[in-house]
Write an enzyme that holds these catalytic residues in place. Sequence first.
Site, mmCIF file in Angstrom:
data_model
loop_
_atom_site.group_PDB
_atom_site.id
_atom_site.type_symbol
_atom_site.label_atom_id
_atom_site.label_comp_id
_atom_site.label_asym_id
_atom_site.label_seq_id
_atom_site.Cartn_x
_atom_site.Cartn_y
_atom_site.Cartn_z
ATOM 1 C CB CYS A 108 -0.955 -0.001 1.185
ATOM 2 S SG CYS A 108 -0.157 -0.169 2.804
ATOM 3 C CG HIS A 278 -4.172 0.852 4.368
ATOM 4 N ND1 HIS A 278 -3.484 0.076 3.471
ATOM 5 C CD2 HIS A 278 -5.315 1.248 3.733
ATOM 6 C CE1 HIS A 278 -4.178 -0.010 2.340
ATOM 7 N NE2 HIS A 278 -5.281 0.707 2.471
ATOM 8 C CG ASN A 298 -8.289 1.018 0.328
ATOM 9 O OD1 ASN A 298 -7.068 0.904 0.396
ATOM 10 N ND2 ASN A 298 -9.089 0.422 1.202
#
Length: 339
Positions: A108, A278, A298
């Site tokens: 990520c 994240h 995302n």
Amino acid sequence: MWWLWASLCCLLALGDARSRPSFHPLSDELVNYVNKQNTTWQAGHNFYNVDVSYLKRLCGTFLGGPKPPQRVMFTEDLKLPESFDAREQWPQCPTIKEIRDQGSCGSCWAFGAVEAISDRICIHTNAHVSVEVSAEDLLTCCGIMCGDGCNGGYPAGAWNFWTRKGLVSGGLYDSHVGCRPYSIPPCEHHVNGSRPPCTGEGDTPKCSKICEPGYSPTYKQDKHYGYNSYSVSNSEKDIMAEIYKNGPVEGAFSVYSDFLLYKSGVYQHVTGEMMGGHAIRILGWGVENGTPYWLVANSWNTDWGDNGFFKILRGQDHCGIESEVVAGIPRTDQYWEKI
């Protein structure tokens, strides 16, 4: 006296922990609990039949790491709109609308960076240059400057690598777009899908300084460089001003298991265990039913959340969302011939 105070603090902390029930991260019970809290968002199932190790690996950002210097922002006289969406502000830049998929890899930190970098190249060249910057190149070639590949990394290191070493182009898995497309396949979040199962396993791919067959120019010629990289202060207005003036940014926050169930609305942590840090791409802001939010992309495919996007509470550093923002400016001189 100090021991009385310490004991009281421990009892209060223990009481708070016990007041929040414990649920399996993907359980119906957790979905129902969140939806009964009259909060600002709705929960539902995004993942079925996946390992918890995979869910924790999705959160592959090391929080609290070294940061580049802050860029001085002069926002006192800047009038910012109540709502802003980079997709609408720069409609000629297709990457702003894109949702990628990191697969079974804690990458990520790399995705948040290359997504925002891709957007900014388009924005700062007035849409004359549109490129998907390669997450594969960053993930595999940055090395210890960025962290540990699929086992986690630092967003600041990613932006620093862009300015120092450059990044080639590369699209989604099996897209054959660009020099180095992503090599890790999407995995199946659902029970009856056709993709491979999501696991917490898998090594970081090897760094290859060769473009895929049939692509030109060469790896070295395909590099895109940043002029600088910097941190943005945790001031709500500074972050808004940065997005408004220069495009989407990379941010990072603490993920709890209830976030995995996000479907719509403005996310605020309700309950659930800590899953990890994240990294994501912040592309705008607004207000929904009186609740201020950040608009965020995302990297868990479009079948997660609101077609891959989500909103999270703005202005209170919720889950640390305003404490880890990094960005940078592209070196536009490398594109003059194309412009």
